[in-house]
Write a protein that holds these residues in place. Structure first.
Motif, short mmCIF file in Angstrom:
data_model
loop_
_atom_site.label_atom_id
_atom_site.label_comp_id
_atom_site.label_asym_id
_atom_site.label_seq_id
_atom_site.Cartn_x
_atom_site.Cartn_y
_atom_site.Cartn_z
N GLN A 385 18.51 40.89 22.15
CA GLN A 385 19.16 39.58 22.01
C GLN A 385 20.67 39.73 22.05
O GLN A 385 21.22 40.71 21.57
CB GLN A 385 18.75 38.95 20.68
CG GLN A 385 17.41 38.24 20.76
CD GLN A 385 17.17 37.34 19.58
OE1 GLN A 385 17.77 37.53 18.55
NE2 GLN A 385 16.29 36.38 19.73
N THR A 387 24.44 37.36 21.88
CA THR A 387 25.10 36.08 21.68
C THR A 387 26.39 36.04 22.49
O THR A 387 27.23 36.94 22.40
CB THR A 387 25.42 35.86 20.19
OG1 THR A 387 24.19 35.90 19.47
CG2 THR A 387 26.09 34.50 19.98
N GLU A 396 22.79 32.01 22.27
CA GLU A 396 22.15 33.33 22.19
C GLU A 396 21.06 33.43 23.26
O GLU A 396 20.26 32.50 23.42
CB GLU A 396 21.53 33.51 20.81
CG GLU A 396 20.92 34.89 20.59
CD GLU A 396 20.38 35.04 19.17
OE1 GLU A 396 21.07 35.63 18.33
OE2 GLU A 396 19.27 34.52 18.92
N SER A 398 17.82 35.52 24.98
CA SER A 398 16.79 36.55 24.87
C SER A 398 15.97 36.50 26.15
O SER A 398 15.90 35.46 26.82
CB SER A 398 15.91 36.32 23.64
OG SER A 398 15.41 35.01 23.61
#
Lengths: 420, 243
Positions: A385, A387, A396, A398
């Motif tokens: 992940q 940001t 953010e 993913s």
């Protein structure tokens, strides 16, 4: 042999399918099933026709005719999360789940004096993301597709019993298609779509050293490959603008230019064969991603100023390690790697929402009668992940990807330093 | 040193043939399709439309006349003119497609008349009998497609880009407490936006009132006002000639 048009169409569609950002940035490092099973750690091995991509010097290990036809099914999805719901009113947005097939094909013929000629067709760079049409990041990107097809004629020479060199030319045909929106005022948006084509010429060289076993000293493989990355200059592109009809004269289709770098790539690898049926390798890749400082679409007419998206990427690095063990007619392969994302957090955006990633590959290769072989592999990619601190869209990201790859091959003869 | 030979598993001859065949087919088609992955880069023409001409940034300004923008009073007998980029379908010129309003009293001037010239590219708005009321501010509003005027070839009659922005309900400039004003649209510089914003604010009450009568704001393709001054000598060009 009669070639049914239906199958021809399918084959063509597969080749032209947009690829998925998988390697660092928008690089696609999975160009062979055996190599993918080994997490791409193939530069020091390069003992099938996919050496045309991984290390052209490895071609000189081959004798006779070698064919390698592969396809990789890629499933991936990107999610953007905004806990504050400031930039994404619903708090989250996902791209469509991509399920694309990327084919590759290699052919090589090794002549007895140690010269091997080959040709490969693959897609080294690619990107395909489709965000929801009304999502909060649409002013940055709604849909983006980058397609490239490499045709790479190659030649390799076994200079000495332990020394192999090779190289080739990369003819790269690419197209780009980027759609985003632009606010005309508080309530009205225009849709901007840039499309362009270009063909560029690059090249690659490779070196492979395979020392013979001497007593307790096992064979050592040293591999090196360098592939140039010519920029794709979409100079004669088209910027089409969908806007209210009142603005159609000032926001009309215009010629536009954009440049997408295809960065240089260097791979250095070390391999060892402690016993005949086991090969272990480690590899370090460097990709000159610092070439990618911005993405600018420059209209050559009309009333719009150049549209620039800052990127400020740094160079990318990847480490890989893998092993292959031969059990009867079957080769078992396992590999893993880590990729340091070249994308800067301060400019991380949904065009290439890149992040550091861990990947693990596994697969088998089976020798079939009549010099045929089949390689099957699976590569799982866990994108860590990340940001973004991009002021206008700090969300953010993913991401996940699973690659399933299969290749069928014809192998004339194993050459020196290759496993059977 | 070569590793030991590897035993091979058995498969049917048919599978072998299919494998080689598939390789040949895809390889050949890949070569053939190399140039086929291109995207369409042919430029498309904008859709046909007739524009109600309005652009105060040109020299001289492309605006209907007489017009308060010029800071010159109209004569009571002035004929107001506005132009279109192409011919207009005369049959669509009817009550409701051109509205003439005494903005001073907010009453419609039903006795004013309007007509298209020979080329059907200029709209003439003539005063009622006795002329425009002196000292009053007169507003003219033109309704375009689809509910109003339509082009001679069926094209929509639409606002010019500048008037499209003028009829907007949102400000064209933002002026922070510190620092210079900035344009809120990429289509205008800050200076251009500042000029059009004055016009937008001035016309907003008129457009709001017309919209309240049931005319969609998006169909108002042109609106302007002029103020009627007292009659002057023939050499005073209060009503500018058609140009």
């Amino acid at each position: 042999m009669r070639i049914d048009r239906h199958y021809v169409s399918i084959a063509l569609a597969l080749l032209l399918a947009p690829a998925i950002a998988r390697g660092g940035g928008y690089e696609i490092a999975e160009q062979g099933a055996a190599a993918t099973s080994m997490a791409g750690a193939f530069t020091a091995k390069a003992d099938d026709a996919s050496a045309i991509f991984y290390n052209a010097a490895g071609l000189a290990q081959l004798r006779g005719l070698h064919l390698y036809l592969g396809a990789t099914l890629v499933n991936s999805q990107v999610t953007a999360d905004d806990a504050s719901k400031t930039f994404l009113p619903e708090g989250s947005a996902k791209t469509g789940v991509v399920a694309q097939v990327m084919p590759n094909f290699y052919a090589a013929y090794g002549f007895s004096p140690g010269i091997t000629l080959g040709i490969g067709i693959f897609s080294h760079y690619g990107l395909s993301l489709s965000w929801p049409s009304d999502w909060g990041g649409r002013s940055l990107v709604r849909d983006v597709t980058l397609r490239t097809v490499n045709i790479s004629p190659s030649i390799a020479w076994q200079v000495l019993p332990f020394l192999f060199i090779g190289g080739g030319i990369d003819v790269i045909s690419g197209s780009a298609d980027l759609t985003r929106t632009m606010a005309l005022d508080a309530t009205t948006e225009a849709e901007l779509r840039f499309r362009g084509n270009d063909t560029a010429i690059g090249g690659n060289v490779g070196l492979l050293i395979v020392t013979p076993r001497k007593g307790a000293m096992p064979p050592i493989h040293l591999g090196f490959s360098y592939r140039t990355g010519p920029d794709l200059d979409f100079g004669g592109g088209r910027l089409s603008i969908s806007s209210p009809i009142e603005l159609s004269q000032v926001l009309r289709d215009v010629r536009a230019a954009a440049t997408v770098p295809m960065p240089d790539r260097i791979a250095v690898a070390l391999g060892v064969r402690p016993v005949d049926r086991l090969f272990l390798t480690a590899e370090f890749d460097w990709v000159h991603w610092s070439d990618f400082q911005s993405l600018t679409v420059t209209p050559t007419g009309g009333s719009l100023p150049p549209q620039t998206i800052p990127e400020n990427w740094r160079d990318g690095y990847t480490v890989r390690g893998a092993g292959e063990v031969l059990v009867g007619p079957v080769a078992l392969r396992l590999g893993a790697g880590f990729d340091w994302s070249p994308a800067a957090e301060s400019t991380l955006n949904p065009i290439v929402p890149d992040s550091n990633r861990v990947f693990v590959g596994a697969g088998v290769g089976i020798n079939l009668p009549r010099h045929l072989l089949i390689d099957i592999g699976l590569l799982g990619v866990d994108f860590l992940q990340r940001t973004s601190t991009l002021p206008q869209f700090p969300v953010e990201y993913s991401n996940w990807a699973v690659l399933t790859t299969v290749a069928l091959g014809y192998r004339g003869k194993p050459g020196p330093a290759t496993h059977p | 040193m070569l590793p030991p030979d590897i035993p091979r598993v058995d498969v049917t001859r048919k599978v072998v043939a299919l494998t080689l065949g598939a390789a040949v087919v895809v390889g050949a088609e890949a070569l053939g399709g190399f140039a086929g992955g291109c995207v369409d880069t042919d430029l498309a023409e904008p859709p046909p439309a007739v524009f109600a001409l309005f652009d105060p940034s040109t020299t001289p300004p492309t605006i209907p006349l007489p017009n308060d923008i010029t800071m010159t009073a109209a004569q009571p007998d002035s004929v107001a003119h506005s132009s279109f980029s192409g011919p207009v379908d005369r049959s669509t010129l009817r009550a409701g497609t051109v509205m003439v309003i005494d903005a001073t009293t907010s009453a419609p001037l039903i006795m004013a008349s309007f007509a298209l010239d020979e080329m059907a590219t200029t709209l003439d708005v003539s005063p009622p009998t006795g002329g425009w009321p002196v000292g009053h501010r007169i507003a003219v509003v033109v309704r375009g497609s689809p509910g109003g005027l339509v082009g001679a070839k069926g094209e929509p009659v639409v606002a010019s880009p500048a008037f499209y922005l003028v009829r907007s309900t949102s400000p064209l400039v933002q002026c922070p407490a510190t620092g210079p004003c900035v344009s809120t649209t990429p289509l205008l510089t800050a200076q251009q936006a500042f000029v059009l914003e004055q016009l937008r604010v001035a016309l907003a009450p008129l457009l709001d009132s017309v919209q309240a009568l049931g005319v969609p704001r998006s169909e108002i393709v042109l609106a302007w006002t002029f103020t009627v001054g007292p009659p002057v000598g023939a050499t005073d060009a209060g009503a500018l000639p058609r140009g």
